[in-house]
Write an enzyme that holds these catalytic residues in place. Sequence first.
Site, PDB file in Angstrom:
ATOM      1  N   LYS A   1      38.449  -8.330 -81.426  1.00  6.40           N
ATOM      2  CA  LYS A   1      38.219  -9.723 -81.819  1.00  6.40           C
ATOM      3  C   LYS A   1      38.894 -10.645 -80.813  1.00  6.40           C
ATOM      4  O   LYS A   1      40.089 -10.503 -80.547  1.00  6.40           O
ATOM      5  CB  LYS A   1      38.790  -9.982 -83.212  1.00  6.40           C
ATOM      6  CG  LYS A   1      38.668 -11.438 -83.649  1.00  6.40           C
ATOM      7  CD  LYS A   1      39.044 -11.628 -85.104  1.00  6.40           C
ATOM      8  CE  LYS A   1      40.495 -11.911 -85.348  1.00  6.40           C
ATOM      9  NZ  LYS A   1      40.955 -13.244 -84.911  1.00  6.40           N
TER      10      LYS A   1
ATOM     11  N   ASP B   1      35.608 -14.955 -82.434  1.00  8.47           N
ATOM     12  CA  ASP B   1      36.077 -15.661 -83.643  1.00  8.47           C
ATOM     13  C   ASP B   1      36.376 -17.121 -83.295  1.00  8.47           C
ATOM     14  O   ASP B   1      37.532 -17.490 -83.119  1.00  8.47           O
ATOM     15  CB  ASP B   1      37.331 -14.905 -84.131  1.00  8.47           C
ATOM     16  CG  ASP B   1      38.001 -15.537 -85.332  1.00  8.47           C
ATOM     17  OD1 ASP B   1      37.372 -16.351 -86.029  1.00  8.47           O
ATOM     18  OD2 ASP B   1      39.179 -15.199 -85.577  1.00  8.47           O
TER      19      ASP B   1
ATOM     20  N   LYS C   1      34.809 -19.815 -85.075  1.00 11.76           N
ATOM     21  CA  LYS C   1      34.712 -20.623 -86.314  1.00 11.76           C
ATOM     22  C   LYS C   1      34.026 -21.977 -86.094  1.00 11.76           C
ATOM     23  O   LYS C   1      34.636 -23.036 -86.307  1.00 11.76           O
ATOM     24  CB  LYS C   1      36.101 -20.845 -86.915  1.00 11.76           C
ATOM     25  CG  LYS C   1      36.831 -19.560 -87.286  1.00 11.76           C
ATOM     26  CD  LYS C   1      38.116 -19.878 -88.010  1.00 11.76           C
ATOM     27  CE  LYS C   1      38.871 -18.659 -88.462  1.00 11.76           C
ATOM     28  NZ  LYS C   1      39.442 -17.829 -87.381  1.00 11.76           N
TER      29      LYS C   1
ATOM     30  N   ASP D   1      30.016 -28.010 -87.022  1.00  7.03           N
ATOM     31  CA  ASP D   1      29.580 -29.292 -86.439  1.00  7.03           C
ATOM     32  C   ASP D   1      28.200 -29.600 -87.014  1.00  7.03           C
ATOM     33  O   ASP D   1      27.752 -28.906 -87.941  1.00  7.03           O
ATOM     34  CB  ASP D   1      29.546 -29.178 -84.901  1.00  7.03           C
ATOM     35  CG  ASP D   1      29.788 -30.526 -84.208  1.00  7.03           C
ATOM     36  OD1 ASP D   1      29.229 -31.539 -84.667  1.00  7.03           O
ATOM     37  OD2 ASP D   1      30.525 -30.551 -83.215  1.00  7.03           O
TER      38      ASP D   1
ATOM     39  N   THR E   1      42.488 -18.816 -95.774  1.00  8.57           N
ATOM     40  CA  THR E   1      43.544 -18.305 -96.669  1.00  8.57           C
ATOM     41  C   THR E   1      44.795 -19.184 -96.599  1.00  8.57           C
ATOM     42  O   THR E   1      45.666 -19.094 -97.461  1.00  8.57           O
ATOM     43  CB  THR E   1      43.917 -16.851 -96.322  1.00  8.57           C
ATOM     44  OG1 THR E   1      44.069 -16.751 -94.909  1.00  8.57           O
ATOM     45  CG2 THR E   1      42.856 -15.887 -96.782  1.00  8.57           C
TER      46      THR E   1
ATOM     47  N   ARG F   1      47.817  -3.758 -93.386  1.00 14.46           N
ATOM     48  CA  ARG F   1      49.090  -3.207 -92.910  1.00 14.46           C
ATOM     49  C   ARG F   1      49.195  -1.742 -93.317  1.00 14.46           C
ATOM     50  O   ARG F   1      48.700  -1.356 -94.372  1.00 14.46           O
ATOM     51  CB  ARG F   1      50.275  -3.965 -93.533  1.00 14.46           C
ATOM     52  CG  ARG F   1      50.420  -5.400 -93.050  1.00 14.46           C
ATOM     53  CD  ARG F   1      50.791  -5.454 -91.580  1.00 14.46           C
ATOM     54  NE  ARG F   1      50.937  -6.810 -91.066  1.00 14.46           N
ATOM     55  CZ  ARG F   1      49.968  -7.499 -90.459  1.00 14.46           C
ATOM     56  NH1 ARG F   1      48.767  -6.973 -90.302  1.00 14.46           N
ATOM     57  NH2 ARG F   1      50.206  -8.699 -89.984  1.00 14.46           N
TER      58      ARG F   1
ATOM     59  N   ARG G   1      48.699  -7.169 -85.183  1.00 12.94           N
ATOM     60  CA  ARG G   1      50.029  -6.696 -84.797  1.00 12.94           C
ATOM     61  C   ARG G   1      50.336  -5.232 -85.109  1.00 12.94           C
ATOM     62  O   ARG G   1      51.038  -4.601 -84.305  1.00 12.94           O
ATOM     63  CB  ARG G   1      51.087  -7.645 -85.383  1.00 12.94           C
ATOM     64  CG  ARG G   1      51.097  -8.974 -84.624  1.00 12.94           C
ATOM     65  CD  ARG G   1      51.727 -10.080 -85.424  1.00 12.94           C
ATOM     66  NE  ARG G   1      50.911 -10.446 -86.585  1.00 12.94           N
ATOM     67  CZ  ARG G   1      51.238 -11.392 -87.457  1.00 12.94           C
ATOM     68  NH1 ARG G   1      52.361 -12.056 -87.307  1.00 12.94           N
ATOM     69  NH2 ARG G   1      50.430 -11.671 -88.466  1.00 12.94           N
TER      70      ARG G   1
HETATM   71  O1  C5P Z   1      48.403  -9.465 -86.636  1.00 15.09           O
HETATM   72  P1  C5P Z   1      47.512  -9.486 -87.847  1.00 15.09           P
HETATM   73  O2  C5P Z   1      47.020  -8.125 -88.278  1.00 15.09           O
HETATM   74  O3  C5P Z   1      48.105 -10.281 -89.008  1.00 15.09           O
HETATM   75  O4  C5P Z   1      46.220 -10.286 -87.338  1.00 15.09           O
HETATM   76  C1  C5P Z   1      45.158 -10.632 -88.188  1.00 15.09           C
HETATM   77  C2  C5P Z   1      44.114 -11.396 -87.434  1.00 15.09           C
HETATM   78  O5  C5P Z   1      43.147 -11.879 -88.376  1.00 15.09           O
HETATM   79  C3  C5P Z   1      44.624 -12.627 -86.701  1.00 15.09           C
HETATM   80  O6  C5P Z   1      43.784 -12.831 -85.560  1.00 15.09           O
HETATM   81  C4  C5P Z   1      44.433 -13.731 -87.700  1.00 15.09           C
HETATM   82  O7  C5P Z   1      44.283 -14.988 -87.107  1.00 15.09           O
HETATM   83  C5  C5P Z   1      43.134 -13.301 -88.381  1.00 15.09           C
HETATM   84  N1  C5P Z   1      42.936 -13.838 -89.727  1.00 15.09           N
HETATM   85  C6  C5P Z   1      43.832 -13.621 -90.771  1.00 15.09           C
HETATM   86  N2  C5P Z   1      43.583 -14.138 -92.009  1.00 15.09           N
HETATM   87  C7  C5P Z   1      42.487 -14.867 -92.233  1.00 15.09           C
HETATM   88  C8  C5P Z   1      41.558 -15.097 -91.214  1.00 15.09           C
HETATM   89  C9  C5P Z   1      41.826 -14.562 -89.959  1.00 15.09           C
HETATM   90  O8  C5P Z   1      44.822 -12.945 -90.581  1.00 15.09           O
HETATM   91  N3  C5P Z   1      42.250 -15.319 -93.437  1.00 15.09           N
END
Ligand code: C5P
Length: 234
Positions: free
Chosen positions: A34, A61, A63, A66, A121, A183, A213
């Site tokens: 992504k 991504d 988003k 417009d 979120t 996670r 991460r």
């Molecule tokens: O590092 P991590 O696993 O938290 O990354 C999640 C990815 O998904 C990031 O790019 C974050 O911006 C994106 N994201 C999110 N929650 C959302 C929409 C997008 O964590 N509701």
Amino acid sequence: MGKDVIIALDFESKEKALGFLDNFSGEPKKPYVKIGMELYYAAGPDIVREIKARGHQIFLDLKLHDIPNTVKKAMSVLSGLDVDMLNLHAAGTKAMMEAALEGVTRPDGSRPLVIAVTQLTSTSQERMESDLLIHEPIDQVVLHYARCARDAGLDGIVCSPLEAGKVHEACGKQFLTVTPGVRFADGDVGDQVRVTTPEKAREIGSDYIVVGRPVTQAADPVAAYRRCVAEFVG
Ligand code: C5P
């Protein structure tokens, strides 16, 4: 539609993103990635071409939100980058989503998947009521936006893995749920609040998990990615 793990390439420069992907140069299947606003605005469309040329599928991504004509034209340009998935805000209305689909369809009839963001979120019930004047319960608002996206012909939405089951009930099994907030059971949660494991996400019915991460910051990113795939795809 096959389930897959998408790595969120949240890096601020081309060098860092490509350096990270070098870890996967020996892998037979290059991970789906992504590319978000930070990397795209820092490195421009060339980063998409370069990562595509390395054999990765790409979820871009950005988003979009417009007027329909502008989104239609922007989608046409992005589709020309040969990405595999794009997104937009369902708040732009069905007219905007329909225009996006027209714009994204290539001359040969193929097109990337197009999915919608519903309520971010980061938006709370309280903020939605005070700032957006929307007074329905937020989970109902999310499902309503999801149905609008489906009715406009979109392929799915971004949502929490914990909501994937409800979205499939409301919009059908084929309607894709692309879910961040994942996670490992023994990993750091970081700033995410409502998280689940790759295995649980599969059980609830996510179609794609987006993992940042836990893979990008891992001591061994390839091992962490393989673990995600093993838990989610099986
Ligand atoms: O590092 P991590 O696993 O938290 O990354 C999640 C990815 O998904 C990031 O790019 C974050 O911006 C994106 N994201 C999110 N929650 C959302 C929409 C997008 O964590 N509701």
